[in-house]
Design a protein around this motif. Sequence first.
Motif, short mmCIF file in Angstrom:
data_model
loop_
_atom_site.label_atom_id
_atom_site.label_comp_id
_atom_site.label_asym_id
_atom_site.label_seq_id
_atom_site.Cartn_x
_atom_site.Cartn_y
_atom_site.Cartn_z
N TYR A 265 -8.78 46.52 48.57
CA TYR A 265 -9.09 46.00 48.14
C TYR A 265 -9.45 46.59 46.16
O TYR A 265 -8.77 46.40 45.37
N LEU A 266 -10.42 47.86 46.91
CA LEU A 266 -10.22 48.54 45.65
C LEU A 266 -9.16 49.39 45.49
O LEU A 266 -8.50 49.30 43.64
N ALA A 267 -7.99 49.78 46.29
CA ALA A 267 -7.24 49.96 45.63
C ALA A 267 -6.12 49.30 45.36
O ALA A 267 -5.37 50.63 44.49
N PHE A 268 -5.78 47.86 45.35
CA PHE A 268 -5.06 47.54 44.17
C PHE A 268 -5.58 47.56 42.83
O PHE A 268 -5.14 46.64 42.10
N TRP A 269 -7.00 47.50 42.85
CA TRP A 269 -7.63 47.26 41.78
C TRP A 269 -8.06 48.09 41.04
O TRP A 269 -8.05 48.31 39.55
N ILE A 270 -8.60 49.03 41.34
CA ILE A 270 -8.35 50.32 40.47
C ILE A 270 -7.84 50.76 39.48
O ILE A 270 -7.71 51.18 37.85
N PRO A 271 -6.31 50.57 39.36
CA PRO A 271 -4.78 51.08 38.67
C PRO A 271 -5.31 50.20 37.52
O PRO A 271 -4.73 49.92 36.37
N TYR A 272 -5.24 48.44 37.87
CA TYR A 272 -5.52 47.55 37.16
C TYR A 272 -6.62 47.43 35.13
O TYR A 272 -6.49 47.84 34.73
N LEU A 295 0.31 43.72 41.31
CA LEU A 295 -0.59 44.40 42.69
C LEU A 295 -2.18 43.87 43.50
O LEU A 295 -2.17 43.76 43.97
N ILE A 296 -3.00 43.19 41.93
CA ILE A 296 -3.99 42.75 42.53
C ILE A 296 -3.81 41.07 43.12
O ILE A 296 -4.76 40.75 43.55
N ASN A 303 -5.13 40.50 52.56
CA ASN A 303 -6.01 40.44 53.36
C ASN A 303 -5.95 39.69 54.15
O ASN A 303 -6.62 39.42 55.75
N PRO A 304 -5.16 38.18 54.54
CA PRO A 304 -5.17 37.25 55.95
C PRO A 304 -4.16 38.22 57.09
O PRO A 304 -4.24 38.00 58.58
N LEU A 305 -3.32 39.34 56.48
CA LEU A 305 -2.86 40.29 56.94
C LEU A 305 -3.43 40.93 58.10
O LEU A 305 -3.43 41.88 59.47
N ILE A 306 -4.59 41.95 57.29
CA ILE A 306 -5.70 42.20 57.94
C ILE A 306 -6.55 41.47 58.67
O ILE A 306 -6.41 42.44 60.64
#
Length: 339
Positions: A265-272, A295-296, A303-306
Amino acid sequence: MALTQKDITEHHQNTTIQYCLPDNNFSCIMEVRTGPGNKFLLIFLSCVSVCTVFLNLLVIISISHFKQLHTPTNILVLSLAVADLLVGLIVMPVKILELVDNCWHLGKTACSIFPVIIYIIVSASVGNLVFIAVDRYIAINDPLLYSTKITVFKTAVFIVVNWSCSALYNFLFYYFEGHLLQKEKLSCIGECVVAQDFSSSIADLVISFICPCCVIVFLYLKVFKVAREQAKIVNVVEHDNAHGRGVKGSKNKAAKTLGIVICVYLAFWIPYYLGSVSVESLTTTAVVWTVFSWLIYINSSVNPLIYAIFYPWFRISSKYIVTCKILESSSSRLNLFPE
């Protein structure tokens, strides 16, 4: 002549220039993207949207149907899956529609409300992650009192509060920004632009991202510290108690899996959020902003894949759902944790 300019644009950009509202002199320019690369992108994003809905439906049905999964942690995962489902069901299709011709076809009212819906969903998601971090912290740090401190009912109340606060915050934020009142003067008719000034971006950054993430990171550092200490105790003291190791191991594995969800989540949100404060003003039409936004959105597919990779119960329950075996009367009591 205008026709010549149109031909030049079509040849150079591989787009067909039209107008969003042909009968209106103030209409925005419609850019119908016809290149093979654009078609592939739209097909790809459409597939992502469908997969996001399907995978999160599997999570929601699994946790709702199987009684063995009715735990406080899984109720939080269910709430997160609902938010992710709404992204795939509502947000992604509308954004894909915008990418098709760069026009807004849903009207002024929808243009006012749609950004609020997006941020309610994403705010609820980060709220769910905060509660998940708190849940894992108590489960690892104080396991003997966990069942009394954290119950399904209390968790459901927290979820309702989380979604309510997310809705209230974003309605007030966009109301005072003027977007709900349509104070923004659009450059042409047929677009939906949400502009956010620098000070508002900073305020939203602190409230919606920095503060929740600081809480999440702090709690998970505590969780992994305690988990490491417990692992040492298990290896030394409980080497003859296989059941004890299994319980400890399952809690630690749950903490690690949900920790991965938070890191992704952090990895996808930080660029935004870095993009939102990197310049004085950004609008939803900017190319970079579009990339960061997607990205977000795609995070809702990840998440479901995880869960599928790290949770055996999700793989087992998914098989029962896909093969329609959950229609059997006793399927809700299926054992999803075989020894």
